[in-house]
Scaffold this active site. Structure first.
Site, mmCIF file in Angstrom:
data_model
loop_
_atom_site.group_PDB
_atom_site.id
_atom_site.type_symbol
_atom_site.label_atom_id
_atom_site.label_comp_id
_atom_site.label_asym_id
_atom_site.label_seq_id
_atom_site.Cartn_x
_atom_site.Cartn_y
_atom_site.Cartn_z
ATOM 1 N N SER A 21 75.190 32.688 17.319
ATOM 2 C CA SER A 21 76.289 32.241 16.468
ATOM 3 C C SER A 21 77.418 31.703 17.349
ATOM 4 O O SER A 21 77.215 30.750 18.092
ATOM 5 C CB SER A 21 76.749 33.374 15.556
ATOM 6 O OG SER A 21 77.543 32.902 14.513
ATOM 7 N N ASP A 58 70.674 29.251 6.586
ATOM 8 C CA ASP A 58 71.835 29.857 7.239
ATOM 9 C C ASP A 58 73.123 29.452 6.529
ATOM 10 O O ASP A 58 73.383 28.270 6.321
ATOM 11 C CB ASP A 58 71.894 29.416 8.706
ATOM 12 C CG ASP A 58 72.802 30.293 9.552
ATOM 13 O OD1 ASP A 58 73.852 30.713 9.044
ATOM 14 O OD2 ASP A 58 72.455 30.552 10.706
ATOM 15 N N HIS A 91 71.340 33.362 8.350
ATOM 16 C CA HIS A 91 72.030 33.588 9.612
ATOM 17 C C HIS A 91 71.519 34.828 10.344
ATOM 18 O O HIS A 91 71.456 34.855 11.566
ATOM 19 C CB HIS A 91 73.530 33.724 9.348
ATOM 20 C CG HIS A 91 74.377 33.600 10.570
ATOM 21 N ND1 HIS A 91 74.466 32.433 11.295
ATOM 22 C CD2 HIS A 91 75.181 34.489 11.214
ATOM 23 C CE1 HIS A 91 75.295 32.597 12.321
ATOM 24 N NE2 HIS A 91 75.726 33.846 12.292
#
Length: 680
Positions: free
Chosen positions: A533, A618, A653
C-alpha cells in the site's frame, strides 16, 4: 527467455491546474474494458510461467506455513454484559465461528455466526461489524462478499436464529445499538469515493428506505463512523481527517434526540472521547503534539471546563487509554516501544509493566467491563508468539491465558531479536527491529528481508509471524525499519515524514539498507525489500533512487501513481488524503509529489527483480496503479531482471479472505525471493 505481456501505449494527457502530463497507460483505468482484463490475465499467466521452476517449492511453503497453524483453535473468551464471547476455528475451516456462553465457561455454547457456512460458495467473504443488543437477544452484523469494504448490514434474532428481512447495503460495516434494543445506528458510504459520509438511524422491523438521516458530512476530507462508549450510556459520531476531528454524542436511552457537538472541529486539533460516571475523558493534541489526557463534566464539554490528568511530554507519545472503576491504564510510546502504565484513581499511585525483551509489542486488549481490577492485554515480539495476559492491577501479577500455538519444532529460544539504529542523512537515528535464527553470521553471507511502511502515523511494531519462520529457518534475517512517517517515536516522527517532508521516509529506508550492507548483516545480492500500500509507494521510490541496493523487491498493492490519483477526487478515498500527501491542485505540493511519485519517475536504468501484487476489487489502491507502473517499467528498464505482476481477480486491498487462502500470498512472495537465490 519467456516473452512478457505488452500493454500497448495509448497517448493521453492527464489534466491538471498546472498543465497536462502525458500518461500512455491511462487506459488501464477502464475496469470494464475487456482489453484491460485480458492484459491482467496475460500478466498472471506470465507470472505462472516465470515461477514454474519454484512451483513445487511454493506448494511446499504453503503446506509448511499451514502446518504450523493449529486448525482447531479458539480465542480467549472475554466477559461482556453477562456473557463470555470468543471466536473459534474448526479443522479445515477458512473462517471464524463467533460464539458465546452465558455467565460461565461451563455453560452450553451458543453459535452466533458461522462464517464458514455463510461464506460457502463465495470467492471472497468477510464479516465486518458485530454488536449485540443490551438485552442480549439481537445481533447486528455486516458482511462483504466483494473485497471493496462495502458492507451489507443484517440483524439476527439470537433467540430464534432467524434473520430479520432488512438488508442495508453500502454501509461502512459498523452497527451500534441504542439502549432500547430496537434502534441501530450505522454509517453509509459513497459508492464512488467509498468515503463514509452519512449516519442513519434504523428501527428494527422497518423498511430501510425509511431510515432517518441523523448526520451528513459535507467536507470530503473527513471520514465518519459511529460507536458507543464503554459505559454504554452514550452513542458517539466520530468525524476525522488527518489533522482534525470532531465528536457528537447522544444518550443511548434517547436515540431519537439530536446529537450534540462535544467540541467543534478545529484545524490541527485531534481528539477522542470516552465516558465514565460524571465525566467525559479526552485524549487531545491541543497544544500537545504527543497528546495529553483531560476530563470534563458531562454537563460542560467546552475547553474552559477541561481538567488535565496527564500532561504533555516531549519524549512520550500518549496513544490510548482504558478506564476502570479503580484504575486508569495508558498506552504510551517511548523510544519507539509501547509501554503500559497503570495509575490508581484514589491516590495517583502508578507503575509500568515490565516485559523483559529489547523489542516487542504490548497493547491493551478487549476490556468491556469497568468493575474489575484485571487488565486484559496482548503481547508479542519477533520471537514470542502472540500472547494474551490478564494482569491484576492491585497485586501486580500477570497470568498467561494463551500463547499462540505454533505447531512443529518451533522453540523461541532458537531465535534472536535485537534493536539496531541506522544514522539518516540528516543525522537522525532510525530504529530497526531485527530477528534471525541462532547461528546467524554477520559476514554478508545471509539473505535479509527489509520491511517498512512509513505513512499515516501508523506504527509498525515488532510482532511474531509463524509464516516468517519459513524464511528465518532458511537463513534469512528479517528487519523492520521504524522510519519517519510512522508514529513510533511520537507525533514529531510522523510530522517529519509527511507532506513536504515525505522524502525522509524514502531516504530513511535506504539509509537503513546502507547500514545493513555496511555492517554485513547481508550483501546487495541477498538484500530483499518489501512493503504494501503506502509501503508499496515506498518500494517504488527507493528502487528509483537506489536500485543497486536490492536483489529483489515485493511491492504489494502499491500506491505508485501518486499525482494522478490525488488529482482525481472521484477515486475512492482521495480527498481524505490531502493532509497526508498534499493537495496537488496547489503548485507547491504538485511539484513535490511529482518529484517522488514512483510511476512518474520510472527511468531508463537497471531495476531489481520485482514482484508486484494487486487485487481487481481493491478499494484503497486501485488495481490500475500497479498495472500502469509495471507496463511503464517494462518499456524503460534496461536490465533482464524479473518483473512480475500478479492480480487477484477476486480480492481487494487485503488480499484473499480466509486464514488459509491468505497463506498463498505469503508462499508466493517467499517463493519469488527463494527463486532469485537459486532454491527449488
Amino acid at each position: 527467455m519467456l516473452t512478457p505481456p505488452v500493454a500497448h501505449p495509448k497517448p493521453y494527457q492527464v489534466p491538471s491546474p498546472h498543465g497536462p502530463r502525458p500518461d500512455n497507460y491511462y487506459w488501464l483505468n477502464e475496469r470494464e474494458n475487456q482489453e484491460v482484463i485480458d492484459y491482467l490475465n496475460a500478466e498472471n499467466a506470465y507470472f505462472e510461467q516465470e515461477m514454474a521452476p519454484v512451483r513445487d517449492l511454493q506448494n511446499r511453503l504453503f503446506t509448511e506455513i499451514k502446518s504450523r497453524i493449529k486448525e482447531q483453535d479458539e480465542s480467549v473468551p472475554y466477559r461482556d454484559n453477562g456473557y463470555f464471547y470468543y471466536v473459534r476455528y474448526e479443522a479445515g475451516g477458512e473462517y471464524p465461528i463467533y460464539c458465546r456462553k452465558k455467565e460461565n465457561l461451563d455453560a452450553p455454547e451458543e453459535v452466533l455466526l458461522d462464517a464458514n457456512q455463510m461464506g460457502e460458495g463465495q470467492a471472497y467473504f468477510q464479516i465486518g461489524g458485530f454488536q449485540v443488543s443490551d438485552d442480549n437477544q439481537l445481533l447486528a452484523f455486516s458482511v462483504d462478499t466483494v473485497g471493496r469494504r462495502m458492507y451489507t448490514l443484517r440483524i439476527k434474532n439470537l433467540a430464534t436464529g432467524e434473520l430479520y428481512p432488512e438488508q442495508i447495503e453500502n454501509t461502512g460495516g459498523e452497527a451500534v445499538w441504542a439502549a432500547d434494543n430496537q434502534t441501530v445506528f450505522y454509517s453509509k458510504q459513497d459508492v464512488n469515493t467509498l468515503l463514509t459520509y452519512q449516519i442513519y438511524r434504523h428501527q428494527l422491523n422497518t423498511d430501510p428506505a425509511q431510515d432517518v438521516l441523523v448526520y451528513e458530512e459535507e467536507d470530503n476530507t473527513f471520514h465518519i463512523g459511529v460507536g458507543r462508549s464503554k459505559s454504554r450510556e452514550y452513542i458517539f459520531i466520530q468525524m476525522g481527517s488527518t489533522m482534525s476531528s470532531e465528536t457528537r454524542y447522544v444518550a443511548a436511552t434517547n436515540p431519537a434526540a439530536e446529537f450534540q457537538v462535544f467540541l467543534p472541529r478545529e484545524d490541527d486539533h485531534l481528539y477522542e472521547v470516552e465516558h465514565f460516571e460524571d465525566y467525559f475523558y479526552v485524549l487531545s493534541n491541543d497544544g500537545a503534539p504527543n497528546f495529553r489526557l483531560l476530563k470534563t463534566p458531562v454537563t460542560a464539554t467546552g475547553k474552559v471546563s477541561w481538567q488535565e490528568i496527564i500532561a504533555h511530554r516531549d519524549d512520550v507519545f500518549l496513544e490510548n487509554m482504558e478506564l476502570f472503576r479503580e484504575y486508569l491504564v495508558l498506552g504510551e510510546r517511548q523510544e519507539g516501544l509501547l509501554q503500559l502504565r497503570v495509575m490508581r484513581w484514589e491516590n495517583g499511585e502508578e507503575h509500568y509493566l515490565n516485559f523483559g525483551e529489547p523489542t516487542y509489542t504490548a497493547a491493551i486488549s478487549i476490556n468491556p467491563e469497568f468493575d474489575t481490577t484485571v487488565l486484559r492485554y496482548g503481547y508479542s515480539s519477533l520471537t514470542t508468539p502472540t500472547s494474551t495476559y490478564d494482569y491484576d492491577m492491585g497485586t501486580r501479577t500477570k497470568t498467561l491465558l494463551k500463547e499462540q500455538a505454533v505447531l512443529g519444532d518451533f522453540r523461541k529460544e532458537n531465535y534472536v531479536t535485537e534493536r539496531l539504529y541506522a544514522t539518516a542523512q540528516d543525522g537522525t537515528r532510525i530504529p530497526m527491529s531485527i530477528v534471525y535464527r541462532q547461528g546467524f553470521r554477520q559476514d554478508g553471507s545471509a539473505p535479509l528481508l527489509q520491511y517498512a511502511y512509513g505513512s499515516y502515523g501508523i506504527s509498525i511494531d515488532p510482532t511474531f509471524s509463524s509464516a516468517r519462520l519459513s524464511l528465518l529457518d532458511r537463513g534469512f534475517a528479517y528487519v523492520i525499519c521504524h522510519i519517519r512517517g510512522g508514529q513510533e517515536l511520537g507525533r514529531q516522527w510522523y510530522e517529519a515524514g509527511k507532506l513536504l517532508n515525505k522524502r525522509n521516509t524514502f531516504t530513511d529506508f535506504t539509509d537503513c539498507s546502507a547500514f545493513l550492507l555496511q555492517e554485513q548483516y547481508t550483501a546487495a545480492d541477498k538484500l530483499f525489500a518489501a512493503g504494501g500500500s503506502a509501503g508499496g509507494l515506498l518500494m517504488g521510490a527507493v528502487i528509483n533512487q537506489h536500485p543497486e541496493y536490492y536483489r529483489g523487491v515485493v511491492a504489494a498493492v502499491p500506491f505508485v501513481d501518486v499525482v494522478t490519483t490525488m488529482l482525481d477526487d472521484t477515486i475512492p478515498l482521495t480527498t481524505g488524503e490531502y493532509d497526508e500527501w498534499g493537495n496537488p491542485n496547489e503548485q507547491l505540493f504538485y511539484e513535490y509529489m511529482l518529484s517522488y511519485s514512483p510511476y512518474d519517475n520510472v527511468q531508463a536504468q537497471a531495476y531489481p527483480n520485482l514482484l508486484v501484487t494487486t487485487g481487481l476489487h481493491d478499494s484503497q489502491v486501485q488495481y490500475f496503479e500497479p498495472a500502469k507502473w509495471v507496463a511503464k517499467l517494462r518499456t524503460l528498464k534496461t536490465d533482464h531482471n524479473l518483473l512480475l505482476l500478479h492480480t487477484d481477480m477476486e480480492a481487494g486491498h487485503g488480499g484473499a479472505s480466509g486464514r488459509f487462502k491468505s497463506i498463498h500470498d505469503a508462499a508466493r512472495q517467499f517463493a519469488f525471493m527463494l527463486l532469485l537465490l537459486g532454491e527449488q
